[in-house]
Motif scaffolding. Structure first.
Motif, PDB file in Angstrom:
ATOM      1  N   ALA A   1     -40.059  31.499   8.660  1.00 21.05           N
ATOM      2  CA  ALA A   1     -39.656  31.487  10.068  1.00 21.05           C
ATOM      3  C   ALA A   1     -38.249  30.924  10.221  1.00 21.05           C
ATOM      4  O   ALA A   1     -37.435  31.448  10.987  1.00 21.05           O
ATOM      5  N   SER A   2     -37.924  29.868   9.490  1.00 23.19           N
ATOM      6  CA  SER A   2     -36.575  29.287   9.561  1.00 23.19           C
ATOM      7  C   SER A   2     -35.519  30.310   9.179  1.00 23.19           C
ATOM      8  O   SER A   2     -34.503  30.459   9.850  1.00 23.19           O
ATOM      9  N   MET A   3     -35.773  31.011   8.092  1.00 23.90           N
ATOM     10  CA  MET A   3     -34.806  31.991   7.596  1.00 23.90           C
ATOM     11  C   MET A   3     -34.612  33.120   8.611  1.00 23.90           C
ATOM     12  O   MET A   3     -33.489  33.521   8.892  1.00 23.90           O
ATOM     13  N   ARG A   4     -35.702  33.603   9.161  1.00 18.96           N
ATOM     14  CA  ARG A   4     -35.621  34.715  10.116  1.00 18.96           C
ATOM     15  C   ARG A   4     -34.917  34.318  11.409  1.00 18.96           C
ATOM     16  O   ARG A   4     -34.325  35.163  12.076  1.00 18.96           O
ATOM     17  N   ARG A   5     -34.985  33.059  11.778  1.00 18.47           N
ATOM     18  CA  ARG A   5     -34.384  32.593  13.038  1.00 18.47           C
ATOM     19  C   ARG A   5     -33.035  31.914  12.834  1.00 18.47           C
ATOM     20  O   ARG A   5     -32.535  31.279  13.747  1.00 18.47           O
ATOM     21  N   ALA A   6     -32.471  32.018  11.631  1.00 18.59           N
ATOM     22  CA  ALA A   6     -31.194  31.362  11.304  1.00 18.59           C
ATOM     23  C   ALA A   6     -31.262  29.880  11.669  1.00 18.59           C
ATOM     24  O   ALA A   6     -30.402  29.328  12.332  1.00 18.59           O
ATOM     25  N   ARG A   7     -32.339  29.246  11.180  1.00 15.71           N
ATOM     26  CA  ARG A   7     -32.574  27.831  11.447  1.00 15.71           C
ATOM     27  C   ARG A   7     -32.468  27.078  10.131  1.00 15.71           C
ATOM     28  O   ARG A   7     -32.914  27.558   9.090  1.00 15.71           O
TER      29      ARG A   7
ATOM     30  N   ASP B   1     -33.464  24.827   7.273  1.00 16.46           N
ATOM     31  CA  ASP B   1     -34.818  24.641   6.752  1.00 16.46           C
ATOM     32  C   ASP B   1     -35.431  23.338   7.252  1.00 16.46           C
ATOM     33  O   ASP B   1     -34.806  22.285   7.217  1.00 16.46           O
ATOM     34  N   ASP B   2     -36.670  23.457   7.733  1.00 15.59           N
ATOM     35  CA  ASP B   2     -37.386  22.267   8.199  1.00 15.59           C
ATOM     36  C   ASP B   2     -38.716  22.113   7.480  1.00 15.59           C
ATOM     37  O   ASP B   2     -39.631  21.460   7.970  1.00 15.59           O
ATOM     38  N   GLY B   3     -38.834  22.725   6.312  1.00 16.85           N
ATOM     39  CA  GLY B   3     -40.036  22.580   5.507  1.00 16.85           C
ATOM     40  C   GLY B   3     -41.131  23.577   5.842  1.00 16.85           C
ATOM     41  O   GLY B   3     -42.274  23.395   5.443  1.00 16.85           O
ATOM     42  N   ASP B   4     -40.777  24.652   6.550  1.00 17.36           N
ATOM     43  CA  ASP B   4     -41.815  25.625   6.909  1.00 17.36           C
ATOM     44  C   ASP B   4     -42.174  26.506   5.713  1.00 17.36           C
ATOM     45  O   ASP B   4     -41.398  26.675   4.788  1.00 17.36           O
ATOM     46  N   PRO B   5     -43.398  27.054   5.721  1.00 11.12           N
ATOM     47  CA  PRO B   5     -43.841  27.901   4.615  1.00 11.12           C
ATOM     48  C   PRO B   5     -43.232  29.296   4.710  1.00 11.12           C
ATOM     49  O   PRO B   5     -42.684  29.689   5.737  1.00 11.12           O
ATOM     50  N   ILE B   6     -43.377  30.049   3.622  1.00  7.61           N
ATOM     51  CA  ILE B   6     -42.957  31.446   3.662  1.00  7.61           C
ATOM     52  C   ILE B   6     -43.916  32.205   4.580  1.00  7.61           C
ATOM     53  O   ILE B   6     -45.052  31.801   4.784  1.00  7.61           O
ATOM     54  N   ASP B   7     -43.434  33.295   5.151  1.00  9.97           N
ATOM     55  CA  ASP B   7     -44.285  34.069   6.064  1.00  9.97           C
ATOM     56  C   ASP B   7     -45.132  35.071   5.271  1.00  9.97           C
ATOM     57  O   ASP B   7     -44.944  35.257   4.057  1.00  9.97           O
ATOM     58  N   ASP B   8     -46.080  35.689   5.954  1.00  6.47           N
ATOM     59  CA  ASP B   8     -47.007  36.609   5.283  1.00  6.47           C
ATOM     60  C   ASP B   8     -46.284  37.779   4.635  1.00  6.47           C
ATOM     61  O   ASP B   8     -46.626  38.203   3.527  1.00  6.47           O
ATOM     62  N   HIS B   9     -45.282  38.317   5.330  1.00  2.08           N
ATOM     63  CA  HIS B   9     -44.529  39.442   4.778  1.00  2.08           C
ATOM     64  C   HIS B   9     -43.805  39.029   3.496  1.00  2.08           C
ATOM     65  O   HIS B   9     -43.849  39.737   2.478  1.00  2.08           O
ATOM     66  N   GLY B  10     -43.144  37.873   3.532  1.00  5.03           N
ATOM     67  CA  GLY B  10     -42.442  37.384   2.347  1.00  5.03           C
ATOM     68  C   GLY B  10     -43.391  37.107   1.197  1.00  5.03           C
ATOM     69  O   GLY B  10     -43.088  37.412   0.035  1.00  5.03           O
TER      70      GLY B  10
ATOM     71  N   SER C   1     -36.609  24.500  -6.651  1.00  2.00           N
ATOM     72  CA  SER C   1     -36.133  23.561  -5.649  1.00  2.00           C
ATOM     73  C   SER C   1     -37.364  22.908  -5.034  1.00  2.00           C
ATOM     74  O   SER C   1     -38.425  23.533  -4.949  1.00  2.00           O
ATOM     75  N   PRO C   2     -37.271  21.656  -4.591  1.00  2.00           N
ATOM     76  CA  PRO C   2     -38.458  20.995  -4.047  1.00  2.00           C
ATOM     77  C   PRO C   2     -38.929  21.509  -2.688  1.00  2.00           C
ATOM     78  O   PRO C   2     -39.978  21.081  -2.208  1.00  2.00           O
ATOM     79  N   SER C   3     -38.231  22.425  -2.057  1.00  2.00           N
ATOM     80  CA  SER C   3     -38.629  22.880  -0.720  1.00  2.00           C
ATOM     81  C   SER C   3     -39.958  23.625  -0.764  1.00  2.00           C
ATOM     82  O   SER C   3     -40.323  24.242  -1.766  1.00  2.00           O
ATOM     83  N   VAL C   4     -40.662  23.588   0.355  1.00  2.00           N
ATOM     84  CA  VAL C   4     -41.946  24.278   0.479  1.00  2.00           C
ATOM     85  C   VAL C   4     -41.774  25.758   0.184  1.00  2.00           C
ATOM     86  O   VAL C   4     -42.548  26.349  -0.582  1.00  2.00           O
ATOM     87  N   ARG C   5     -40.766  26.394   0.776  1.00  2.00           N
ATOM     88  CA  ARG C   5     -40.642  27.843   0.616  1.00  2.00           C
ATOM     89  C   ARG C   5     -40.295  28.245  -0.815  1.00  2.00           C
ATOM     90  O   ARG C   5     -40.719  29.301  -1.281  1.00  2.00           O
ATOM     91  N   CYS C   6     -39.560  27.409  -1.538  1.00  2.00           N
ATOM     92  CA  CYS C   6     -39.273  27.731  -2.946  1.00  2.00           C
ATOM     93  C   CYS C   6     -40.517  27.562  -3.805  1.00  2.00           C
ATOM     94  O   CYS C   6     -40.810  28.411  -4.656  1.00  2.00           O
TER      95      CYS C   6
END
Length: 197
Positions: free
Chosen positions: A14-20, A22-31, A51-56
């Motif tokens: 969600a962060s990536m799609r909204r040009a936000r 990163d706030d630790g959100d998970p990857i989306d279903d499509h990704g 990387s330690p981020s949730v999405r990575c």
């Protein structure tokens, strides 16, 4: 001895799609579905990092990888801008945003500057150059930008001119601290050409 580092960017969130930032959100279903479809398309590696981020970490898991966390490859510290959309920052702090985008040494958000991220990644790359074999690393796009800047000895001001799409591979191979670059291969079903060194 040749060192190879394949950087994989995370699946969409969600962060990536909204040009936000990163706030630790998970990857989306499509990704997640795209990452699962690409599982098995990566070459074998002697080390797998993330990387330690949730999405990575989630992207690595969906790719079928079991990475070790690598703090040196963490995304840039965005300080008080973490979780904010780029347009929110532009509206609230236009001068600070303009300075951050134009001055690699600036960190008006209170986190890391582009220069600090580039220096951190350069140190990690040079330490990695002493190891033979391939490293796979699932990392944030800014880490790929910093690695490319270092590999090409490009000015830090070029950082913002590099687009790094989700779920792509950027490959560096080096010997004697000289790196060659292969940019932005999309992940997908493996072919013989993709998996050869």
């Amino acid at each position: 001895m040749t060192s190879r580092v394949t950087f994989i960017t995370p699946a969409t969130s969600a962060s990536m799609r909204r040009a936000r930032f990163d706030d630790g959100d998970p990857i989306d279903d499509h990704g997640a579905a795209l990452a699962r479809a690409a599982a098995g398309s990566l070459p074998p590696a002697v080390r797998v990092l993330a990387s330690p981020s949730v999405r990575c970490r989630q992207t690595a898991a969906e790719l079928g990888l079991d990475p070790t966390g690598e703090p040196a490859l963490a995304g840039g510290d965005m300080g008080r801008w973490r979780g904010l959309a780029l347009d929110e920052v532009a509206a609230a702090e236009p001068e600070e945003l303009a300075r951050w985008l134009s001055d690699p040494a600036a960190a008006p958000h209170g986190g890391e500057s582009v220069r600090e991220v580039c220096e951190r990644v350069a140190r990690w790359l040079e330490a990695s150059a002493g190891h033979d074999g391939r490293v796979l690393a699932v990392v944030e796009p800014e880490i790929v930008r910093a690695a490319v800047i270092h590999a090409l000895a490009a000015p830090e001001a070029a950082f913002w001119r590099l687009d790094v799409p989700p779920l792509t591979a950027t490959e560096l191979s080096g010997r004697a601290h000289r790196w060659n670059l292969r940019l932005g291969r999309p992940l997908g079903p493996a072919t013989a050409a993709d998996t050869q060194d």
